[in-house]
Scaffold this motif. Structure first.
Motif, mmCIF file in Angstrom:
data_model
loop_
_atom_site.group_PDB
_atom_site.id
_atom_site.type_symbol
_atom_site.label_atom_id
_atom_site.label_comp_id
_atom_site.label_asym_id
_atom_site.label_seq_id
_atom_site.Cartn_x
_atom_site.Cartn_y
_atom_site.Cartn_z
ATOM 1 N N PHE A 186 3.224 -4.171 -2.728
ATOM 2 C CA PHE A 186 2.034 -4.126 -3.175
ATOM 3 C C PHE A 186 1.203 -3.809 -4.441
ATOM 4 N N TYR A 187 0.816 -4.672 -5.032
ATOM 5 C CA TYR A 187 0.177 -4.593 -7.072
ATOM 6 C C TYR A 187 0.987 -4.173 -7.567
ATOM 7 N N GLN A 210 0.796 -3.043 -11.955
ATOM 8 C CA GLN A 210 -0.947 -2.372 -11.833
ATOM 9 C C GLN A 210 -1.634 -3.201 -12.776
ATOM 10 N N PHE A 215 -3.349 -6.177 -11.911
ATOM 11 C CA PHE A 215 -3.542 -6.798 -10.941
ATOM 12 C C PHE A 215 -5.069 -6.324 -11.341
ATOM 13 N N GLU A 246 3.706 -9.499 0.456
ATOM 14 C CA GLU A 246 3.168 -8.588 -0.744
ATOM 15 C C GLU A 246 2.035 -9.457 -1.805
ATOM 16 N N GLU A 247 2.404 -9.969 -2.484
ATOM 17 C CA GLU A 247 1.463 -9.869 -3.235
ATOM 18 C C GLU A 247 0.727 -10.828 -2.619
ATOM 19 N N TYR A 280 -1.224 -10.848 0.015
ATOM 20 C CA TYR A 280 -1.860 -9.841 0.373
ATOM 21 C C TYR A 280 -1.982 -9.401 -0.070
ATOM 22 N N THR A 281 -1.717 -8.738 -1.654
ATOM 23 C CA THR A 281 -2.620 -7.810 -2.534
ATOM 24 C C THR A 281 -3.976 -8.731 -2.829
ATOM 25 N N LEU A 284 3.217 0.875 0.064
ATOM 26 C CA LEU A 284 1.806 0.270 -0.452
ATOM 27 C C LEU A 284 0.697 1.249 -1.366
ATOM 28 N N LEU A 336 -1.278 0.855 -4.683
ATOM 29 C CA LEU A 336 -3.024 -0.244 -4.350
ATOM 30 C C LEU A 336 -4.020 1.102 -4.212
ATOM 31 N N TRP A 347 -9.254 0.898 -1.074
ATOM 32 C CA TRP A 347 -8.336 -0.144 -0.949
ATOM 33 C C TRP A 347 -7.240 -0.486 0.592
#
Length: 275
Positions: free
Chosen positions: A75-76, A79, A82, A116-117, A119-120, A163, A166, A170
């Motif tokens: 996720f994320y 960084q 994003f 993961e992407e 849902y990010t 995660l 993130l 969040w």
């Protein structure tokens, strides 16, 4: 399989599968461990015999193609990408879309692996954008060639370690604890459509405001295939839409119709204009 045999296999496979040999330098161990297990399952005595089988059997070449897919995700990831999408890039896109009377943000995650992407992006939209754009909803298409990865993505449950990048608030808002996993809450799955598609063979129709094509085409595909994929990606971007590629990737030389959207970050705007 020794490293030398691994290199020999990849040199054989790359031109036949439309792949870029150089893209596998850092991850060849992962790929060749899979191939070694496949050879053992087939009872093939060594690499030479396996290459003979690949030459004679198109079905086995398709198996090898699947074994060459590298699936590293979290996720994320990256960084800065994003962060820039959250502010200022996607607010610019949404303002322009609102001015055109639109109320849907359309996103495509190409090569989504285990989810993961996309849902990010779902979490970023609800937590980072929707408070400013409550009139918008998200439609997100996530594609991958691997059916087993898509099954994991649809499940939407992950170890906490994936995660960790993130924003912590969040995570608390978007996930619920189930045993030793964190599972995405139902409202964060709204508007997501997971599909099995190989970038080299098919793509969703679009148009999209944002396409995330990271660490797939521009790392592992041969240059002519990269150019073909990029041309079709651009056809699916709205004017002023955004393309994100991997942090260590570059677009083919001579690419027209894209301008950098956030300094040195791997984010590009279609047409080079805001919107």
């Amino acid at each position: 399989m020794t490293d030398a045999e691994c290199l020999e296999l990849l040199r054989w496979a790359a031109p036949r599968l439309g792949l870029r040999y150089e893209g596998f330098r850092r991850v060849r161990g992962q790929v060749c461990k899979r191939v070694g297990r496949r050879m053992k399952a087939l009872g093939v005595p060594g690499l030479a015999a396996y290459l003979e089988r690949l030459e004679a059997d198109p079905a086995e070449r398709a198996v090898l193609d699947a074994l060459c897919r590298v699936t590293i995700s979290r996720f994320y990831r990256d960084q800065g990408v994003f962060d820039a999408l959250r502010e200022p890039l996607l607010p610019q896109v949404l303002e322009a879309a609102r001015a055109r009377g639109e109320s849907v943000l359309r996103v495509w995650s190409a090569g989504c692996a285990s989810g993961e992407e996309p849902y990010t992006m779902a979490v970023l939209f609800r937590q980072g954008l929707r408070p400013r754009f409550p009139d918008f909803r998200l439609e997100l298409v996530a594609t991958d060639a691997d059916a087993s990865l898509l099954e994991r993505a649809r499940r939407g449950c992950y170890r906490r370690a994936t995660l960790r990048e993130l924003p912590s608030g969040w995570v608390d808002q978007a996930f619920a604890t189930q045993g030793d996993e964190l599972c995405l809450r139902p409202e964060y799955r709204e508007g997501l459509d997971f599909r099995r598609e190989d970038l080299r063979q098919g793509m969703p129709e679009g148009p999209f405001h944002l396409v995330l094509c990271r660490n797939v085409a521009f790392t592992y595909f041969a240059l002519p295939v990269q150019r073909e994929v990029l041309a079709r990606l651009l056809e699916r971007l709205v004017p002023g839409g955004l393309l994100a590629i991997g942090a260590h990737e570059s677009l083919p030389e001579g690419t027209a119709g894209l301008a950098r959207a956030a300094g040195a970050l791997p984010l590009f705007r279609h047409g080079g204009t805001r919107g």
